[in-house]
Scaffold this motif. Structure first.
Motif: not given
Length: 230
Positions: A12-20
């Motif tokens: 989930l953290n990786n998805i949040s990072e990719q979406l800014g």
């Protein structure tokens, strides 16, 4: 065995990072000031819930039979006879024996997870599938089935006809009560089912020229047998 979620936080953290976006934070369950869904139909007595279920069954083209525990075996026999018996598949469920049902008198295949794909093949060819209802929604005429060991979902989905044995004690007003029970079950990983099916009689469709067709997919006909146990 209950499943586990691996690396959920990292994912989930990786998805949040990719979406800014900021990293996910814990969300607190809201407390609603008004919850009318918890009061709807709750004033009905057990017998009134049965009457409501019976009336709804007429609307969803589902057979409805009331019986007692002492007469359940003979009542089931009558329904099976009306469906021309044939090959039957049923859950491996101790409630059959507890309610005096002798499945050996029919050509019955009992679901066995050790048989793997054979279970689905038998269910697909069977004339009748029989299960108990775990929770029953009077408002919509819905049986709620908790799949698990010995309780394959194909039993209610693939045979030509379906019979649900409905203990009166399982009948609740509507989905609200079923959801409340599911929320309690979620706290116990060992108790939560592998799949939950909500079945409201045979399928209905009026997509073609507004002509109603019953049993488009899944069982063509269904019957609920309500057993007085309260």
């Amino acid at each position: 065995m209950a499943g586990t979620i691996q690396n959920r936080t990292k994912f989930l953290n990786n998805i949040s990072e990719q979406l800014g976006r900021p990293k996910p934070i814990k969300v607190n369950k809201p407390e609603w000031e008004y919850q009318p869904q918890e009061k709807t139909l709750t004033g009905l007595s057990p017998s009134q819930l049965v009457d409501l279920l019976e009336e709804q069954c007429k609307k969803i083209h589902t057979g409805f039979v009331k019986t007692t525990k002492a007469s359940l075996d003979s009542t089931l026999r009558d329904v099976i006879k009306a469906y021309n018996q044939g090959e039957i598949i049923a859950w491996n469920d101790k409630r059959f024996e507890e309610n005096g049902i002798n499945l050996e008198q029919y050509q019955t295949y009992i679901w066995n997870e050790e048989n793997g794909e054979e279970n689905r093949v038998v269910a697909e060819k069977a004339n009748i599938g029989i299960t108990f209802s775990d929770t029953t929604l009077a408002e919509s005429g819905t049986v709620v089935l908790y799949a698990g060991k010995g309780k394959g979902r194909s039993v209610s989905l693939l045979p030509t006809h379906y019979i649900a044995i409905v203990p009166q004690s399982t009948i609740v007003p509507r989905y609200t009560q079923a959801a409340q029970e599911m929320n309690k079950m979620m706290k116990d990983k060992e108790r939560f089912p592998s799949c939950i099916n909500l079945i409201s009689g045979p399928s209905n469709s009026a997509d073609i020229e507004m002509e109603l067709v019953v049993g488009v997919h899944g069982p063509v006909k269904a019957t609920y047998i309500v057993v007085e146990d309260i």
